[in-house]
Design an enzyme around this catalytic site. Structure first.
Site, PDB file in Angstrom:
ATOM      1  N   GLY A  73      79.021  35.315  23.197  1.00 25.72           N
ATOM      2  CA  GLY A  73      80.218  35.074  23.927  1.00 25.72           C
ATOM      3  C   GLY A  73      80.187  35.105  25.277  1.00 25.72           C
ATOM      4  O   GLY A  73      79.094  35.215  26.092  1.00 25.72           O
ATOM      5  N   GLU A  74      81.481  34.706  26.173  1.00 25.31           N
ATOM      6  CA  GLU A  74      81.489  34.766  27.659  1.00 25.31           C
ATOM      7  C   GLU A  74      81.907  36.074  28.109  1.00 25.31           C
ATOM      8  O   GLU A  74      82.965  36.543  27.468  1.00 25.31           O
ATOM      9  CB  GLU A  74      82.289  33.538  27.913  1.00 25.31           C
ATOM     10  CG  GLU A  74      81.887  32.282  27.638  1.00 25.31           C
ATOM     11  CD  GLU A  74      80.908  31.486  28.460  1.00 25.31           C
ATOM     12  OE1 GLU A  74      80.761  32.089  29.664  1.00 25.31           O
ATOM     13  OE2 GLU A  74      80.144  30.652  27.998  1.00 25.31           O
ATOM     14  N   GLY A  75      80.923  36.607  29.088  1.00 23.84           N
ATOM     15  CA  GLY A  75      81.568  37.807  29.684  1.00 23.84           C
ATOM     16  C   GLY A  75      82.412  37.361  31.184  1.00 23.84           C
ATOM     17  O   GLY A  75      82.623  36.244  31.196  1.00 23.84           O
ATOM     18  N   THR A  76      82.736  38.472  31.766  1.00 18.63           N
ATOM     19  CA  THR A  76      83.283  38.180  33.036  1.00 18.63           C
ATOM     20  C   THR A  76      82.622  36.932  33.975  1.00 18.63           C
ATOM     21  O   THR A  76      83.263  36.366  34.436  1.00 18.63           O
ATOM     22  CB  THR A  76      83.605  39.356  34.031  1.00 18.63           C
ATOM     23  OG1 THR A  76      84.045  40.518  33.102  1.00 18.63           O
ATOM     24  CG2 THR A  76      84.249  39.323  34.972  1.00 18.63           C
ATOM     25  N   TYR A  77      81.547  37.216  33.875  1.00 21.93           N
ATOM     26  CA  TYR A  77      80.595  36.058  34.954  1.00 21.93           C
ATOM     27  C   TYR A  77      79.454  35.659  34.238  1.00 21.93           C
ATOM     28  O   TYR A  77      78.483  35.345  35.060  1.00 21.93           O
ATOM     29  CB  TYR A  77      80.476  36.866  36.339  1.00 21.93           C
ATOM     30  CG  TYR A  77      79.506  38.217  36.254  1.00 21.93           C
ATOM     31  CD1 TYR A  77      78.098  37.993  36.370  1.00 21.93           C
ATOM     32  CD2 TYR A  77      80.140  39.339  36.107  1.00 21.93           C
ATOM     33  CE1 TYR A  77      77.653  39.305  36.631  1.00 21.93           C
ATOM     34  CE2 TYR A  77      79.377  40.554  35.842  1.00 21.93           C
ATOM     35  CZ  TYR A  77      78.043  40.180  36.288  1.00 21.93           C
ATOM     36  OH  TYR A  77      77.251  41.568  36.082  1.00 21.93           O
ATOM     37  N   ALA A  78      79.166  35.953  33.045  1.00 20.19           N
ATOM     38  CA  ALA A  78      78.002  35.298  32.323  1.00 20.19           C
ATOM     39  C   ALA A  78      78.055  34.999  30.835  1.00 20.19           C
ATOM     40  O   ALA A  78      79.121  35.174  30.226  1.00 20.19           O
ATOM     41  CB  ALA A  78      76.855  36.597  32.480  1.00 20.19           C
ATOM     42  N   THR A  79      76.931  34.436  30.283  1.00 19.63           N
ATOM     43  CA  THR A  79      77.050  34.214  28.969  1.00 19.63           C
ATOM     44  C   THR A  79      75.994  35.438  28.341  1.00 19.63           C
ATOM     45  O   THR A  79      75.038  35.638  28.786  1.00 19.63           O
ATOM     46  CB  THR A  79      76.453  32.939  28.502  1.00 19.63           C
ATOM     47  OG1 THR A  79      77.119  31.879  29.251  1.00 19.63           O
ATOM     48  CG2 THR A  79      76.368  32.502  27.022  1.00 19.63           C
ATOM     49  N   VAL A  80      76.521  35.869  27.162  1.00 16.37           N
ATOM     50  CA  VAL A  80      75.791  36.845  26.567  1.00 16.37           C
ATOM     51  C   VAL A  80      75.185  36.300  25.237  1.00 16.37           C
ATOM     52  O   VAL A  80      75.999  35.935  24.509  1.00 16.37           O
ATOM     53  CB  VAL A  80      76.643  38.226  26.335  1.00 16.37           C
ATOM     54  CG1 VAL A  80      76.024  39.105  25.801  1.00 16.37           C
ATOM     55  CG2 VAL A  80      77.468  38.486  27.600  1.00 16.37           C
ATOM     56  N   ASP A 177      87.654  46.517  35.295  1.00 18.29           N
ATOM     57  CA  ASP A 177      88.055  45.358  34.395  1.00 18.29           C
ATOM     58  C   ASP A 177      87.993  45.933  32.880  1.00 18.29           C
ATOM     59  O   ASP A 177      87.528  45.467  31.736  1.00 18.29           O
ATOM     60  CB  ASP A 177      86.967  44.231  34.473  1.00 18.29           C
ATOM     61  CG  ASP A 177      87.186  42.979  33.561  1.00 18.29           C
ATOM     62  OD1 ASP A 177      88.650  42.906  33.442  1.00 18.29           O
ATOM     63  OD2 ASP A 177      86.292  42.485  33.295  1.00 18.29           O
TER      64      ASP A 177
END
Length: 393
Positions: A73-80, A177
């Site tokens: 999925g998408e994190g706060t500022y990255a793709t995981v 966050d």
């Protein structure tokens, strides 16, 4: 052959010990051959340059060391991504930050790396490796799954969340966050705080790295009304929202706009007054919304799965006045956690709660689980059917 094997084993043990590597690491054959050529193997401490070269020889800092298994999925500022380490065969989480995109992304990544390198705690996610290429910065974390809301283990999860947060707050670090997606658990039931990309940031952004709107559900009313005086109470409001969500199985204040979020808060907690929130009537933004004068509702009617102590803790976390809002350190001593015993407050930072003999997590052979704690209190598990807590006999 046996002599070579024994020598290789000694090399592995020596290297893993001197370089603080995981015991289950699978050192590449070419690295072992290189060690065998150094006769006898060096026993003095490695210099920083030698250690860096050795880590590189083993495979650290290289993309080819990790197999990508799928997007998480998408994190706060990255793709995981979910991945697997060839060095240990263990699952890992690969957090990729594309460097050619938003200018601010590398700053949040560098902030997270610098913080996590210095935060060593059983309830904070472990950063295993860093891979830097021209196009991408990849952070390699221990693999955990996102926490499930509505679990009967909210009691033990909440203590671990507060324990990790207290450790951060003592070091003047705010998470900024907190939300269920940033609380991860492993199959041992250990909860860990993750995603420190906004920690020590100068503001709370409205957009993520992937340009989606940041959720307002866990943001305190003082920040919603424009306060930029960020301190530890900012995180504690989020803790209260998470406690409710874990116990009730639904978000507490699921607003889609600032006005709607504030309206949901005031409708349940009561519209703030000078008594509950000093100087609120002088806040221009608050006055402009013209909210109705709601009376506070009884929280027990909305989250019946929490006992009296749980409701008391929830109320203390959701106070409007930031000076009166309970701290993480005080929360750990709240009567809600009394059944966990006194020993729970003296375990080392890097030790799991489950290192205590009286708190043991075991696999449940059936798919209906129960939590058993010292005084014989029993809960029923719905969302994590394969785990249960049992007091030692």
């Amino acid at each position: 052959n046996s002599g070579v094997f024994l020598y290789s084993l000694m090399c592995v043990q020596d290297v893993t010990k001197r370089m603080s590597l995981p015991m289950d690491i699978r050192l590449p054959p070419e690295f072992l051959k290189k060690l065998q050529m150094e006769n006898p193997p060096p026993c003095k401490p490695l210099s920083r340059m030698s250690r860096r070269a050795s880590l590189s020889d083993i495979g650290f800092g290289k993309l080819e060391t990790y197999v990508k298994l799928g997007k998480l999925g998408e994190g706060t500022y990255a793709t995981v991504f979910k991945g697997r380490s060839k060095l240990t065969e263990n699952l890992v989480a690969l957090k990729e930050i594309r460097l050619e995109h938003e200018e601010g992304a590398p700053c949040t990544a560098i902030r997270e790396v610098s913080l996590l390198k210095n935060l060593k705690h059983a309830n904070i996610v472990t950063l295993h490796d860093i891979i830097h290429t021209d196009r991408c910065l990849t952070l390699v974390f221990e693999y955990l799954v996102s926490i499930l809301e509505g679990s009967c283990l909210h009691f033990i999860f909440m203590f671990q969340l507060l324990r990790g947060l207290s450790y951060c707050h003592k070091r003047k670090i705010l998470h900024r966050d907190l939300k269920p997606q940033n609380l991860l658990i492993n199959d041992k039931g250990e909860l860990k705080l993750a995603d420190f990309g906004l920690a020590r940031a100068k503001s709370v952004p409205t957009k993520t790295y992937s340009n989606e709107v940041v959720t307002l559900w866990y943001r305190p009313p003082d920040v919603l009304l424009g306060s930029t005086e960020y301190s530890t109470p900012l995180d504690m409001w989020g803790v209260g929202c998470i406690l409710y969500e874990m116990a009730a199985g639904r978000p507490m204040f699921p607003g889609s706009t600032v006005k709607e979020e504030l309206h949901l808060i005031f409708r349940l907690m009561g519209t703030p007054t000078e008594e509950s929130w000093p100087r609120i009537t002088a806040n221009d933004e608050f006055k402009s919304y013209l909210f109705p004068q709601y009376r506070a509702q009884a929280l027990i009617n909305h989250v019946p799965r929490l006992d009296t102590e749980g409701i008391d803790l929830l109320s203390a976390l959701l106070l409007y006045d930031t000076k009166r809002r309970i701290s993480a350190e005080s929360s750990l001593r709240h009567s809600y956690f009394l059944t966990l015993g006194e020993n729970i407050h003296s375990i080392p930072d890097t030790s799991s709660l489950f290192s205590l003999r009286e708190i043991q997590l075991q696999k449940d052979p059936g798919h209906k689980s129960s939590v058993f704690l010292p005084p014989g209190i029993q809960f029923h598990c719905f969302d994590i059917p394969h785990l249960y807590l049992q007091s030692a006999t």
